[in-house]
Design a protein around this motif. Sequence first.
Motif, PDB file in Angstrom:
ATOM      1  N   ALA A 278     -30.853 -12.013 -13.864  1.00 40.22           N
ATOM      2  CA  ALA A 278     -29.538 -12.458 -14.351  1.00 40.22           C
ATOM      3  C   ALA A 278     -29.539 -13.978 -14.550  1.00 40.22           C
ATOM      4  O   ALA A 278     -29.008 -14.489 -15.539  1.00 40.22           O
ATOM      5  CB  ALA A 278     -28.443 -12.043 -13.371  1.00 40.22           C
TER       6      ALA A 278
ATOM      7  N   PHE B 116     -34.256 -10.483 -22.698  1.00 38.26           N
ATOM      8  CA  PHE B 116     -33.168  -9.785 -23.396  1.00 38.26           C
ATOM      9  C   PHE B 116     -33.451  -8.291 -23.577  1.00 38.26           C
ATOM     10  O   PHE B 116     -32.586  -7.544 -24.011  1.00 38.26           O
ATOM     11  CB  PHE B 116     -32.890 -10.451 -24.745  1.00 38.26           C
ATOM     12  CG  PHE B 116     -32.535 -11.898 -24.596  1.00 38.26           C
ATOM     13  CD1 PHE B 116     -31.485 -12.285 -23.779  1.00 38.26           C
ATOM     14  CD2 PHE B 116     -33.274 -12.883 -25.242  1.00 38.26           C
ATOM     15  CE1 PHE B 116     -31.175 -13.625 -23.600  1.00 38.26           C
ATOM     16  CE2 PHE B 116     -32.963 -14.223 -25.073  1.00 38.26           C
ATOM     17  CZ  PHE B 116     -31.922 -14.593 -24.248  1.00 38.26           C
TER      18      PHE B 116
ATOM     19  N   LEU C 138     -29.579 -21.227 -24.411  1.00 37.85           N
ATOM     20  CA  LEU C 138     -30.333 -21.850 -25.508  1.00 37.85           C
ATOM     21  C   LEU C 138     -29.918 -21.284 -26.859  1.00 37.85           C
ATOM     22  O   LEU C 138     -30.012 -21.954 -27.880  1.00 37.85           O
ATOM     23  CB  LEU C 138     -31.832 -21.631 -25.301  1.00 37.85           C
ATOM     24  CG  LEU C 138     -32.459 -22.398 -24.143  1.00 37.85           C
ATOM     25  CD1 LEU C 138     -33.892 -21.975 -23.945  1.00 37.85           C
ATOM     26  CD2 LEU C 138     -32.401 -23.898 -24.391  1.00 37.85           C
ATOM     27  N   GLY C 139     -29.481 -20.021 -26.839  1.00 38.93           N
ATOM     28  CA  GLY C 139     -29.041 -19.389 -28.080  1.00 38.93           C
ATOM     29  C   GLY C 139     -27.751 -19.991 -28.615  1.00 38.93           C
ATOM     30  O   GLY C 139     -27.423 -19.832 -29.790  1.00 38.93           O
TER      31      GLY C 139
ATOM     32  N   ALA D 130     -36.668 -24.529 -22.862  1.00 38.95           N
ATOM     33  CA  ALA D 130     -37.085 -24.233 -24.244  1.00 38.95           C
ATOM     34  C   ALA D 130     -38.517 -23.693 -24.262  1.00 38.95           C
ATOM     35  O   ALA D 130     -38.848 -22.814 -25.052  1.00 38.95           O
ATOM     36  CB  ALA D 130     -36.978 -25.490 -25.093  1.00 38.95           C
TER      37      ALA D 130
ATOM     38  N   TYR E  21     -38.317 -20.190 -23.020  1.00 39.56           N
ATOM     39  CA  TYR E  21     -37.732 -19.323 -24.059  1.00 39.56           C
ATOM     40  C   TYR E  21     -38.826 -18.790 -24.982  1.00 39.56           C
ATOM     41  O   TYR E  21     -38.789 -17.643 -25.418  1.00 39.56           O
ATOM     42  CB  TYR E  21     -36.677 -20.090 -24.857  1.00 39.56           C
ATOM     43  CG  TYR E  21     -35.891 -19.211 -25.813  1.00 39.56           C
ATOM     44  CD1 TYR E  21     -34.678 -18.645 -25.424  1.00 39.56           C
ATOM     45  CD2 TYR E  21     -36.369 -18.928 -27.091  1.00 39.56           C
ATOM     46  CE1 TYR E  21     -33.965 -17.816 -26.279  1.00 39.56           C
ATOM     47  CE2 TYR E  21     -35.667 -18.101 -27.956  1.00 39.56           C
ATOM     48  CZ  TYR E  21     -34.466 -17.562 -27.551  1.00 39.56           C
ATOM     49  OH  TYR E  21     -33.767 -16.730 -28.391  1.00 39.56           O
ATOM     50  N   GLU E  22     -39.817 -19.633 -25.269  1.00 42.35           N
ATOM     51  CA  GLU E  22     -40.921 -19.203 -26.139  1.00 42.35           C
ATOM     52  C   GLU E  22     -41.672 -18.019 -25.541  1.00 42.35           C
ATOM     53  O   GLU E  22     -42.291 -17.232 -26.249  1.00 42.35           O
ATOM     54  CB  GLU E  22     -41.904 -20.359 -26.368  1.00 42.35           C
ATOM     55  CG  GLU E  22     -41.309 -21.540 -27.116  1.00 42.35           C
ATOM     56  CD  GLU E  22     -40.749 -21.128 -28.472  1.00 42.35           C
ATOM     57  OE1 GLU E  22     -41.457 -20.435 -29.208  1.00 42.35           O
ATOM     58  OE2 GLU E  22     -39.587 -21.492 -28.763  1.00 42.35           O
TER      59      GLU E  22
ATOM     60  N   ARG F 129     -31.538 -14.797 -17.598  1.00 46.16           N
ATOM     61  CA  ARG F 129     -30.796 -14.392 -18.797  1.00 46.16           C
ATOM     62  C   ARG F 129     -29.739 -15.439 -19.148  1.00 46.16           C
ATOM     63  O   ARG F 129     -29.573 -15.802 -20.311  1.00 46.16           O
ATOM     64  CB  ARG F 129     -30.124 -13.036 -18.558  1.00 46.16           C
ATOM     65  CG  ARG F 129     -29.507 -12.432 -19.811  1.00 46.16           C
ATOM     66  CD  ARG F 129     -28.713 -11.204 -19.468  1.00 46.16           C
ATOM     67  NE  ARG F 129     -29.531 -10.056 -19.156  1.00 46.16           N
ATOM     68  CZ  ARG F 129     -29.990  -9.189 -20.058  1.00 46.16           C
ATOM     69  NH1 ARG F 129     -29.712  -9.342 -21.325  1.00 46.16           N
ATOM     70  NH2 ARG F 129     -30.718  -8.156 -19.690  1.00 46.16           N
ATOM     71  N   ARG F 130     -29.046 -15.939 -18.129  1.00 48.47           N
ATOM     72  CA  ARG F 130     -28.024 -16.979 -18.396  1.00 48.47           C
ATOM     73  C   ARG F 130     -28.671 -18.227 -18.986  1.00 48.47           C
ATOM     74  O   ARG F 130     -28.171 -18.819 -19.934  1.00 48.47           O
ATOM     75  CB  ARG F 130     -27.286 -17.332 -17.094  1.00 48.47           C
ATOM     76  CG  ARG F 130     -26.390 -16.229 -16.569  1.00 48.47           C
ATOM     77  CD  ARG F 130     -25.365 -16.772 -15.583  1.00 48.47           C
ATOM     78  NE  ARG F 130     -25.952 -17.390 -14.411  1.00 48.47           N
ATOM     79  CZ  ARG F 130     -26.223 -16.749 -13.276  1.00 48.47           C
ATOM     80  NH1 ARG F 130     -25.979 -15.457 -13.176  1.00 48.47           N
ATOM     81  NH2 ARG F 130     -26.733 -17.381 -12.238  1.00 48.47           N
TER      82      ARG F 130
ATOM     83  N   ILE G 138     -40.240 -15.742 -23.035  1.00 47.72           N
ATOM     84  CA  ILE G 138     -39.440 -14.552 -22.666  1.00 47.72           C
ATOM     85  C   ILE G 138     -38.136 -14.446 -23.465  1.00 47.72           C
ATOM     86  O   ILE G 138     -37.290 -13.620 -23.131  1.00 47.72           O
ATOM     87  CB  ILE G 138     -39.100 -14.545 -21.153  1.00 47.72           C
ATOM     88  CG1 ILE G 138     -38.366 -15.838 -20.747  1.00 47.72           C
ATOM     89  CG2 ILE G 138     -40.344 -14.324 -20.323  1.00 47.72           C
ATOM     90  CD1 ILE G 138     -37.681 -15.740 -19.397  1.00 47.72           C
ATOM     91  N   GLY G 139     -37.980 -15.264 -24.515  1.00 50.39           N
ATOM     92  CA  GLY G 139     -36.715 -15.258 -25.257  1.00 50.39           C
ATOM     93  C   GLY G 139     -36.662 -14.229 -26.363  1.00 50.39           C
ATOM     94  O   GLY G 139     -36.373 -14.570 -27.508  1.00 50.39           O
ATOM     95  N   ASP G 140     -36.958 -12.973 -26.064  1.00 49.46           N
ATOM     96  CA  ASP G 140     -36.817 -11.922 -27.080  1.00 49.46           C
ATOM     97  C   ASP G 140     -36.612 -10.572 -26.384  1.00 49.46           C
ATOM     98  O   ASP G 140     -36.466 -10.515 -25.162  1.00 49.46           O
ATOM     99  CB  ASP G 140     -38.030 -11.890 -28.013  1.00 49.46           C
ATOM    100  CG  ASP G 140     -39.341 -11.694 -27.267  1.00 49.46           C
ATOM    101  OD1 ASP G 140     -39.291 -11.214 -26.118  1.00 49.46           O
ATOM    102  OD2 ASP G 140     -40.400 -12.027 -27.812  1.00 49.46           O
TER     103      ASP G 140
ATOM    104  N   MET H 292     -31.598 -18.537 -20.565  1.00 53.21           N
ATOM    105  CA  MET H 292     -32.181 -18.318 -21.896  1.00 53.21           C
ATOM    106  C   MET H 292     -31.072 -18.110 -22.938  1.00 53.21           C
ATOM    107  O   MET H 292     -31.185 -18.571 -24.070  1.00 53.21           O
ATOM    108  CB  MET H 292     -33.123 -17.109 -21.875  1.00 53.21           C
ATOM    109  CG  MET H 292     -34.350 -17.279 -21.000  1.00 53.21           C
ATOM    110  SD  MET H 292     -35.403 -18.655 -21.501  1.00 53.21           S
ATOM    111  CE  MET H 292     -35.156 -19.826 -20.182  1.00 53.21           C
ATOM    112  N   ALA H 293     -30.001 -17.422 -22.543  1.00 56.68           N
ATOM    113  CA  ALA H 293     -28.896 -17.191 -23.484  1.00 56.68           C
ATOM    114  C   ALA H 293     -28.224 -18.514 -23.845  1.00 56.68           C
ATOM    115  O   ALA H 293     -27.775 -18.700 -24.982  1.00 56.68           O
ATOM    116  CB  ALA H 293     -27.885 -16.227 -22.877  1.00 56.68           C
TER     117      ALA H 293
END
Lengths: 252, 278
Positions: free
Chosen positions: A240, A217, A249-250, A204, A207-208, A243-244, A210-212, A246-247
């Motif tokens: 990859a 992404f 978390l979505g 989490a 994500y703050e 990305r898995r 690189i989560g955008d 971080m995704a």
Amino acid sequence: MIPLLRRRPTAGQPRRLTLSILRCNPADPASVPHLQDYELDEADGMTLFIALNDIRAHQDGSLQFDFVCRAGICGSCAMLINGRPGLACRTLTRDLGDHITLAPLPYFELIGDLSVNTGKWMRGTSERLQTWIHSTTPVDLDALEARMEPAEAEAIYELDRCIECGCCIAGCGTAQMREGFVGAVGLNKIARFRLDPRDQRSDADFYELIGDDDGVFGCMSLLGCHDLCPKQLPLQTQIAFLRRKMAALGLR
Amino acid sequence: MTPLNPSPERHDLLAASTAETTPLAVASVASRAKPGKSRWPARLDLLQSLSGLLLALFLMAHMAFVSSILISHDAFYTVARFFEGAYFLGKPYPILVSGVVAGVLALFVGHAWLALRKFPAGFRQYRAFVAHKNRLRHGDTSMWWLQVWTGFALFFMATIHLYQMLMNPSLIGPYESADRVWTGNLWPLYLLLLFAAELHASIGLYRLALKWGWFDASDPNRSRRRLRWVKHGLSAFFITLGLVTLGAYIDLGRAHAEHAGERYVPASQSAPAASGRH
């Protein structure tokens, strides 16, 4: 050029190389970007780094380019070699044609000729992505370091081999279009600290960072970074993997 | 590396720097308490991949069904009636086909909207990417550009096809489709659509696998080489199958041009039943 089609010099006679170098000095308002040709004889085992030093020593002392280590470790001499990013010190002239075009790495601030300020961008990226160990545990400088499994240390070291040369950014189609993109060098650093057991950040927290679309992404998997990395870092698998994570978390 | 027994001087220096950096580190770890970054970029990325995957799988299945004309007219007739529910509802309901088409259309529009996020926005980005692509001469970078343009072409070409199928679901059959292809002058569109859709889908599947790390071998370069061969194979297979199938419809359409509009009646059905269908 296809190596088979390249004209071979007769034995004992060195090839005559022509280096077309993109010259520009931003510090001089009168300077106009232009290609300047330099000719020199090829020597055995000659790298572009050697050729450039030869030109600077014997033909044009004003030619600007960076180098420190001469061994692919410092990452200073990255440039566009016939349009593709690479390290001058690791590129043998015998692998290239008679005519070689050199240009500074795009994207980074130009210092002059082939010299660009990758350090400024790398520092900014490090600060933005907070690429250092985050821990709330008080540091005891007299204590022995916590042990780490050799496999874990190896995995971290594998990613720590990045020399911040900027080839991945110069080879990235996304970065050319979108200046805010952190690129493979930034994502690789996040992957490195995510592996580190001393770093207490969670996914989490990452994500703050690189989560955008400027982070993981934004990567379109063009893989110029992976193919052009002079250190052959496993950038495709690392991006990859991130990305898995971080995704996931979505989906929460 | 932190020395195990630093000198007193060094110790003070390190302690001072630690005192400076620790609050920053703590603040960052605790930053989750604040309202965080939106989760939507993650969801949109997932949705783009998922919608693309579903559309690519649909395209493969679609080609398999359409190419049943190569087996026989009756085979395609059977497939068409099957999707109208004729074999489990007693009689064909073309509205079922419209329902499927509406679903595909929604998926298609959603995928297009999501994929638009990645298109070059404005002339500066466009020029920067083209210059980069031409300079780099890198396979995957050039392939993405092909995907952008085939995707752009699909906005228009696929929409025409989908709208037609949505509105005329009952006109799917050996004669009906062949008449549409030849007498309805749609074969040029289908020819272009075939190349655009198959190239876009096969490159998309290849990039999906790389993007999410599917089929990774111990050596990522080896698995990528394999994936590239699979991608080339898929493109070649489906484009060839599509061309042969389109050729069959053109042939049939030309032969049937004088009776264009006539519905196909399978050989197995009796004459009275056939006349009832006209």
